[in-house]
Design a protein around this motif. Structure first.
Motif, PDB file in Angstrom:
ATOM      1  N   ALA A  96     -43.850 102.501  23.840  1.00 32.83           N
ATOM      2  CA  ALA A  96     -44.688 102.646  25.042  1.00 32.83           C
ATOM      3  C   ALA A  96     -43.932 103.543  26.013  1.00 32.83           C
ATOM      4  O   ALA A  96     -43.716 104.708  25.711  1.00 32.83           O
ATOM      5  N   GLY A  97     -43.470 103.013  27.147  1.00 26.31           N
ATOM      6  CA  GLY A  97     -42.727 103.855  28.099  1.00 26.31           C
ATOM      7  C   GLY A  97     -41.339 104.224  27.606  1.00 26.31           C
ATOM      8  O   GLY A  97     -40.703 105.142  28.119  1.00 26.31           O
ATOM      9  N   VAL A 105     -47.734 104.442  21.243  1.00 27.78           N
ATOM     10  CA  VAL A 105     -49.004 103.737  21.453  1.00 27.78           C
ATOM     11  C   VAL A 105     -49.570 103.980  22.857  1.00 27.78           C
ATOM     12  O   VAL A 105     -50.633 103.464  23.193  1.00 27.78           O
ATOM     13  N   ILE A 140     -38.997  95.238  39.815  1.00 31.53           N
ATOM     14  CA  ILE A 140     -38.584  95.536  38.437  1.00 31.53           C
ATOM     15  C   ILE A 140     -37.717  96.805  38.436  1.00 31.53           C
ATOM     16  O   ILE A 140     -38.164  97.863  38.870  1.00 31.53           O
ATOM     17  N   GLY A 141     -36.503  96.655  37.958  1.00 34.51           N
ATOM     18  CA  GLY A 141     -35.611  97.807  37.744  1.00 34.51           C
ATOM     19  C   GLY A 141     -35.480  98.707  38.947  1.00 34.51           C
ATOM     20  O   GLY A 141     -34.920  98.332  39.974  1.00 34.51           O
ATOM     21  N   GLN A 196     -42.159 104.705  34.590  1.00 33.98           N
ATOM     22  CA  GLN A 196     -42.185 105.021  33.165  1.00 33.98           C
ATOM     23  C   GLN A 196     -42.616 103.809  32.337  1.00 33.98           C
ATOM     24  O   GLN A 196     -43.307 103.946  31.337  1.00 33.98           O
ATOM     25  N   GLY A 248     -45.123  97.260  27.243  1.00 36.28           N
ATOM     26  CA  GLY A 248     -43.691  97.399  26.946  1.00 36.28           C
ATOM     27  C   GLY A 248     -42.881  96.360  27.696  1.00 36.28           C
ATOM     28  O   GLY A 248     -41.925  95.786  27.162  1.00 36.28           O
ATOM     29  N   GLU A 268     -47.846  91.991  15.844  1.00 37.18           N
ATOM     30  CA  GLU A 268     -49.140  92.473  16.316  1.00 37.18           C
ATOM     31  C   GLU A 268     -48.927  93.339  17.547  1.00 37.18           C
ATOM     32  O   GLU A 268     -47.880  93.307  18.177  1.00 37.18           O
ATOM     33  N   ASP A 291     -31.185  95.881  38.881  1.00 34.03           N
ATOM     34  CA  ASP A 291     -30.503  94.688  38.410  1.00 34.03           C
ATOM     35  C   ASP A 291     -31.560  93.684  37.981  1.00 34.03           C
ATOM     36  O   ASP A 291     -32.742  93.852  38.279  1.00 34.03           O
ATOM     37  N   TRP A 292     -31.140  92.641  37.312  1.00 38.82           N
ATOM     38  CA  TRP A 292     -32.037  91.594  36.849  1.00 38.82           C
ATOM     39  C   TRP A 292     -31.973  90.408  37.785  1.00 38.82           C
ATOM     40  O   TRP A 292     -30.918  90.115  38.326  1.00 38.82           O
TER      41      TRP A 292
HETATM   42  C1  LIG Z   1     -31.132  98.098  34.968  1.00 38.82           C
HETATM   43  C2  LIG Z   1     -32.462  97.583  34.542  1.00 38.82           C
HETATM   44  C3  LIG Z   1     -33.092  96.604  35.289  1.00 38.82           C
HETATM   45  C4  LIG Z   1     -34.316  96.090  34.897  1.00 38.82           C
HETATM   46  N1  LIG Z   1     -34.882  95.114  35.634  1.00 38.82           N
HETATM   47  C5  LIG Z   1     -36.031  94.543  35.202  1.00 38.82           C
HETATM   48  C6  LIG Z   1     -36.610  93.447  35.889  1.00 38.82           C
HETATM   49  O1  LIG Z   1     -36.101  92.996  36.917  1.00 38.82           O
HETATM   50  N2  LIG Z   1     -37.746  92.898  35.388  1.00 38.82           N
HETATM   51  C7  LIG Z   1     -38.341  93.374  34.253  1.00 38.82           C
HETATM   52  O2  LIG Z   1     -39.375  92.856  33.850  1.00 38.82           O
HETATM   53  N3  LIG Z   1     -37.817  94.421  33.599  1.00 38.82           N
HETATM   54  C8  LIG Z   1     -36.679  95.010  34.043  1.00 38.82           C
HETATM   55  N4  LIG Z   1     -36.161  96.067  33.346  1.00 38.82           N
HETATM   56  C9  LIG Z   1     -36.762  96.441  32.051  1.00 38.82           C
HETATM   57  C10 LIG Z   1     -37.895  97.386  32.120  1.00 38.82           C
HETATM   58  O3  LIG Z   1     -38.863  96.922  33.011  1.00 38.82           O
HETATM   59  C11 LIG Z   1     -38.468  97.477  30.728  1.00 38.82           C
HETATM   60  O4  LIG Z   1     -37.520  98.084  29.902  1.00 38.82           O
HETATM   61  C12 LIG Z   1     -39.749  98.265  30.681  1.00 38.82           C
HETATM   62  O5  LIG Z   1     -40.732  97.610  31.438  1.00 38.82           O
HETATM   63  C13 LIG Z   1     -40.233  98.399  29.261  1.00 38.82           C
HETATM   64  O6  LIG Z   1     -41.476  99.059  29.262  1.00 38.82           O
HETATM   65  P1  LIG Z   1     -41.715 100.343  28.359  1.00 38.82           P
HETATM   66  O7  LIG Z   1     -43.160 100.640  28.458  1.00 38.82           O
HETATM   67  O8  LIG Z   1     -40.797 101.413  28.734  1.00 38.82           O
HETATM   68  O9  LIG Z   1     -41.365  99.705  26.931  1.00 38.82           O
HETATM   69  P2  LIG Z   1     -40.840 100.337  25.561  1.00 38.82           P
HETATM   70  O10 LIG Z   1     -39.392 100.560  25.630  1.00 38.82           O
HETATM   71  O11 LIG Z   1     -41.671 101.466  25.147  1.00 38.82           O
HETATM   72  O12 LIG Z   1     -41.148  99.098  24.629  1.00 38.82           O
HETATM   73  C14 LIG Z   1     -40.466  97.866  24.757  1.00 38.82           C
HETATM   74  C15 LIG Z   1     -40.597  97.057  23.466  1.00 38.82           C
HETATM   75  O13 LIG Z   1     -41.919  96.597  23.304  1.00 38.82           O
HETATM   76  C16 LIG Z   1     -42.501  97.065  22.097  1.00 38.82           C
HETATM   77  N5  LIG Z   1     -43.877  97.393  22.455  1.00 38.82           N
HETATM   78  C17 LIG Z   1     -44.287  98.382  23.301  1.00 38.82           C
HETATM   79  N6  LIG Z   1     -45.613  98.311  23.474  1.00 38.82           N
HETATM   80  C18 LIG Z   1     -46.057  97.255  22.742  1.00 38.82           C
HETATM   81  C19 LIG Z   1     -47.330  96.658  22.545  1.00 38.82           C
HETATM   82  N7  LIG Z   1     -48.414  97.147  23.119  1.00 38.82           N
HETATM   83  N8  LIG Z   1     -47.418  95.590  21.733  1.00 38.82           N
HETATM   84  C20 LIG Z   1     -46.327  95.074  21.120  1.00 38.82           C
HETATM   85  N9  LIG Z   1     -45.085  95.589  21.291  1.00 38.82           N
HETATM   86  C21 LIG Z   1     -44.957  96.663  22.090  1.00 38.82           C
HETATM   87  C22 LIG Z   1     -41.649  98.240  21.678  1.00 38.82           C
HETATM   88  O14 LIG Z   1     -41.618  98.391  20.300  1.00 38.82           O
HETATM   89  C23 LIG Z   1     -40.287  97.849  22.215  1.00 38.82           C
HETATM   90  O15 LIG Z   1     -39.611  97.026  21.308  1.00 38.82           O
HETATM   91  C24 LIG Z   1     -34.954  96.608  33.738  1.00 38.82           C
HETATM   92  C25 LIG Z   1     -34.344  97.607  32.995  1.00 38.82           C
HETATM   93  C26 LIG Z   1     -33.107  98.098  33.379  1.00 38.82           C
HETATM   94  C27 LIG Z   1     -32.487  99.167  32.553  1.00 38.82           C
END
Ligand SMILES: Cc1cc2nc3c(=O)[nH]c(=O)nc-3n(C[C@H](O)[C@H](O)[C@H](O)COP(=O)(O)OP(=O)(O)OC[C@H]3O[C@@H](n4cnc5c(N)ncnc54)[C@H](O)[C@@H]3O)c2cc1C
Ligand code: SF4
Lengths: 538, 317
Positions: free
Chosen positions: B29-30, B51, B98-99, B106, B111, B198, B225-226
């Motif tokens: 995803a992102g 996706v 979040i992050g 992104q 995700g 799924e 941060d988390w």
């Molecule tokens: C320093 C730091 C701080 C952060 N703080 C937070 C926080 O406070 N709270 C928080 O929630 N997040 C936090 N994040 C995480 C960040 O929000 C997630 O990494 C991001 O939201 C993931 O989304 P993405 O679309 O980029 O996912 P992707 O990296 O594209 O996907 C994530 C995972 O999900 C799977 N996936 C993607 N889409 C689907 C789908 N439709 N169905 C099934 N599986 C799928 C992928 O295969 C992968 O394994 C932080 C990250 C960092 C680096």
């Protein structure tokens, strides 16, 4: 922690190596390339035009630099080798740890009498981890035993103000506890026990002036009596540093088109050395900074030492000043006959060369330089006594809030009182103070190398779990720079990073009434100290 | 990063087909999580299926008065959605921190919900733990200051990383998923213990009804941060009395942690400070911290208390 990791680009031309290295010492780095590769130093050229931070960890080529050079040789092509973030965490050193047990004596009227301390520190395997203790204050009787503990973990390396933040923290939190014991305000207590005022010891004045500016009179005694979970507090701390200049050499060219080029084999760590070189030359020659070209960061230029110990400004500024004066005198000698006067009667100001006291009798810089014809001015010079000195002092104040239900500390504001002799450039000097304080906020609250207790592996070699302050963690920072032109130039890179963590820790204690004798001030330590306080002990 | 084949799916059906692959295929995803794992050699998929263009990016009202949110919706778009903000304020509160702005621009809803654990042993190539097919959990005798304090029966002791999962569970959302066996809807609370073969396509939010909601996060650093612990509460009200409520804690257990004791402590009580304190105490009564994270217990208690006070409209700090 350097945002730009360690690394280099290396290229060979026959037996000549050119290495673009992120280094705090181009000449020193070239020497070590030569030694390690077994080639003459004259065959090595090291270049560092810009770099993303070194903080004491970037002098030698290191393993990665030598591998890079060897690969370039084998590949017969330029090779770039930068460490990734994990390698940077594991391979390029840390500030050594510090631990102490201290007993101290104080009279009822607040005079320190004795310090008796045992300390330990680890710098990895076989490295020294000592630090100054007690720090700054006058204990008439003192005893201290230090033991280095060797552990099988990454080696220590110099890190911005080596030793000082550790010694400062251990002493300054002790000072607040002692002040409470004898029920004296911490600023007053420090004034009673600080070394007497001297140009390099301005603490008493900074305590007084800073307390006024910070609103110290509003500080409550230990433990914020306000209701609710958010407690506010103030803290103070003092520090010292050496600095001082040495052996820089420089070269100045003035050509018939009026161009001025200053060359010096120093390097800019991001502190503004290039700006400093330009400003000193331009001011000496009576020109705007745009008329001077500064060329630095190259072993093809005259020798200048590595940038460590806050010595660069004090080494480079005098060398540029002296060499620029030499160049100007040579120019005066050539122009004086044209103006029908003696060289000693000439001055250079506002882009003109003219007779002292008579601006009409003169020439614009460019017109004056035309008289150089085919023989430019080209002079060498070097650092000399009298334009720099050593020894700075500073005091910092911090205000924080602590959420006693979560242990989370937020820093509200910092005030820094600092001197560095003659301030050559206010902008870059203040930048060093901002940067030093921000780095120290990390030291106070966040940075922590966490080693897995079973395997010894670092579990947080990344910027996700090795925490660093972001914009929203950084408070208002006020800076009072004390300009002392009579002292000449002194460095400011390290001193401002020494006190901040101690002032913050003291502010946390003032807010909560709980004593935390450890950094970083992670919520788990804050909550544990609050628990202990509830149970009746510190 | 290991080389991989890339498929850009443009429909749900294509995406499902592309993921059905004789080898390791993962949806992208992102990429905020997946690409980082690939760079660190934690995952080495042979095929990566984008996706983002296959799944819905929008949010739309449903006939039942609720909303459905597409998995490809960016966190920032969710955050700025006025209607969702009005009806489900806790979702916005959870998305806000979040992050970093970059991650929120992104990262996507799908995700975010499906991101893998942030446990530092899991994320470190050198440690082959249960989650990576190994034979132990390194956190048990190791560094566990950010690990679970609830649901600690193992084998894993991670905290579920998704901020959005917590309010989704609290609002009683269901997730629409598709796979080779077709599509179905599962309760959000069940989703996180299902096998992850799924694709999540939508988050279905029911009409909230007459509820008061509150959300509170405890963070050590203000950004990037988390959270140390956080809580969403959704309380069905009868005048000033809590009829029933959902209390869900995040960053404290391997799944979004619904606290039955806290919910029981709230039911039938007036919404005030005493009730909040009692429910918070009840919430942590079942905590089982590990060797290095007992400090998270008072933090979780505070998060529950403040989330309830937040729902009551009482200023906490
Ligand atoms: C320093 C730091 C701080 C952060 N703080 C937070 C926080 O406070 N709270 C928080 O929630 N997040 C936090 N994040 C995480 C960040 O929000 C997630 O990494 C991001 O939201 C993931 O989304 P993405 O679309 O980029 O996912 P992707 O990296 O594209 O996907 C994530 C995972 O999900 C799977 N996936 C993607 N889409 C689907 C789908 N439709 N169905 C099934 N599986 C799928 C992928 O295969 C992968 O394994 C932080 C990250 C960092 C680096
Ligand atoms: S908690 Fe244990 S099993 Fe789970 S990811 Fe971390 S080390 Fe692996």
């Amino acid at each position: 922690m350097c945002l730009e990791t360690h690394g280099a680009v290396c290229e060979w031309d026959g037996d000549q190596l050119t290495a673009w290295v992120t280094t705090q010492g181009v000449h020193q780095c070239a020497q070590q390339f030569a030694q390690s590769l077994g080639i003459p130093q004259s065959n090595v050229r090291v270049i560092t035009q810009y770099m993303g931070g070194g903080f004491g960890s970037k002098f030698a080529p290191d393993v990665q630099g030598l591998i890079c050079a060897r690969l370039a040789k084998l590949a017969n092509a330029p090779v770039k080798l930068m460490l990734d973030r994990k390698e940077e965490h594991l391979d390029t050193g840390n500030r050594p740890s510090a631990f102490a047990q201290i007993r101290a004596g104080v009279t009822n009227d607040g005079k320190l009498t004795a310090f008796d301390g045992r300390s330990w520190g680890t710098g990895g395997a076989g490295a020294n981890a000592n630090f100054p203790l007690p720090y700054l204050y006058q204990f008439p009787n003192r005893r201290r035993v230090h033991t280095d503990v060797y552990i099988n973990a990454g080696q220590q390396r110099a890190m911005r103000a080596p030793g000082h933040p550790q010694g400062c923290f251990l002493t300054e939190i002790l000072m607040d506890e002692l002040a409470d014991r004898v029920k004296i305000d911490p600023v007053e207590f420090r004034i009673k026990n600080a070394p007497p005022k001297a140009p390099n010891q301005m603490w008493v004045e900074y305590f007084q002036q800073g307390a006024r500016q910070f609103g110290w009179e509003k500080r409550h005694p230990t433990g914020d009596p306000a209701p609710g979970p958010i407690k506010a507090g103030m803290g103070v701390s003092a520090h010292l540093w050496g600095g001082g200049g040495r052996g820089t050499q420089a070269h100045v060219d003035i050509t018939s088109d009026g161009a001025v080029v200053v060359r010096c084999g120093t390097q800019d760590l991001g502190t503004g050395t290039r700006t400093l070189v330009t400003i000193v030359a331009a001011e000496t020659l009576g020109l705007p900074t745009s008329a001077v070209k500064a060329e630095i960061g190259d072993t093809n230029y005259p020798f200048s030492p590595g940038s460590g110990g806050s010595t660069t400004a004090a080494s480079v500024s005098p060398a540029i000043r002296i060499t620029s004066i030499k160049a100007l005198d040579a120019l005066f000698a050539r122009v004086a006959p044209v103006l029908g006067t003696a060289p000693g009667n000439l001055v250079a100001e506002s882009g003109r060369i003219h007779v002292k006291g008579d601006p009409t009798k003169g020439l614009a810089w460019k017109d004056a330089c035309k008289h150089l014809g085919t023989e430019p001015i080209t002079v060498d010079g070097q650092w000399g006594e009298g334009l720099s000195s050593s020894g700075t002092s500073g005091v910092q104040f911090a205000e924080v809030t602590v959420d006693i239900e979560t242990g989370v500390v937020r820093i509200k504001r910092i005030l820094a009182m600092q001197d560095c002799g003659l301030i050559v450039d206010k902008l870059t000097a203040e930048s060093q103070v901002y940067g030093g304080i921000i780095a120290a906020i990390n030291f106070a609250l966040f940075e922590d190398r966490l080693l897995d207790r079973v395997t010894g592996q670092m579990v947080n070699p990344n910027m996700e779990w090795y925490l660093l302050a972001g914009m929203s963690d950084i408070p208002t920072i006020d800076i009072v720079l004390n300009n002392m032109p009579e002292r000449g130039v002194i460095g400011i890179g390290e001193p401002p990073t020494v006190s901040t963590a101690s002032a913050i820790a003291n502010a946390v204690r003032n807010a909560t009434g709980a004593t935390i004798r450890s950094l970083p001030l992670h919520p788990h330590k804050v909550l544990a100290a609050l628990e202990q306080q509830k149970a009746g002990g510190t | 990063m290991k080389a991989f084949a890339y498929v850009n799916a443009t429909s749900e059906r294509d995406a499902v087909a592309a993921l059905k692959f004789d080898g390791i295929a993962l949806p992208l995803a992102g990429g905020q999580d997946l690409l980082a794992r690939m760079k660190d050699y934690i995952d080495t998929p042979e095929r990566v299926v984008n996706v983002k263009n296959a799944l819905d990016r929008t949010a739309a009202p449903t006939s039942g008065g609720g909303w459905r949110i597409g998995a490809s919706m960016k966190i920032v778009d969710l955050l700025e959605h006025a209607d969702i903000g009005k009806m489900y304020p806790a979702i916005i509160a959870a998305a806000t921190d979040i992050g970093t702005p970059q991650i929120r621009h992104q990262g996507t809803v799908g995700g975010n919900l499906n991101q893998r654990p942030r446990c530092w042993y899991f994320r470190n190539e050198e440690f082959v733990c249960y989650k990576k097919g190994g034979s132990r959990c390194f956190a048990v005798n190791g560094e566990n200051q950010y690990h679970a304090i609830f649901g600690n029966d193992g084998p894993s002791h991670i905290v579920h990383p998704s901020s959005l999962a917590v309010p989704f569970v609290a609002y009683g959302a269901t997730f629409r998923v598709i796979g080779s066996k077709g599509e179905r809807e599962v309760a959000a609370a069940e989703y996180f213990t299902m096998p992850d073969d799924e694709l999540l396509t939508h988050v279905m939010l029911p009409a909230p009804g007459n509820v008061k909601t509150g959300h509170y996060e405890v963070r050590y650093k203000a950004s990037h941060d988390w959270p140390l612990a956080f809580t969403t509460v959704v309380l069905a009200m009868n005048g000033g009395i809590v009829q029933s409520g959902r209390v869900v804690l995040g960053a404290v257990a391997p799944v979004p942690w619904r606290s039955k004791p806290a919910e029981d402590a709230l039911a039938g009580k007036p919404l005030n400070e005493a009730t909040a304190a009692a429910a918070a105490e009840a919430a942590v009564s079942e905590a089982k911290p590990m060797s290095g994270n007992a400090y998270k217990v008072p933090i979780a208690r505070t998060a529950v208390k403040r989330a309830i006070l937040n729902a009551a409209g009482i200023k906490t700090v």
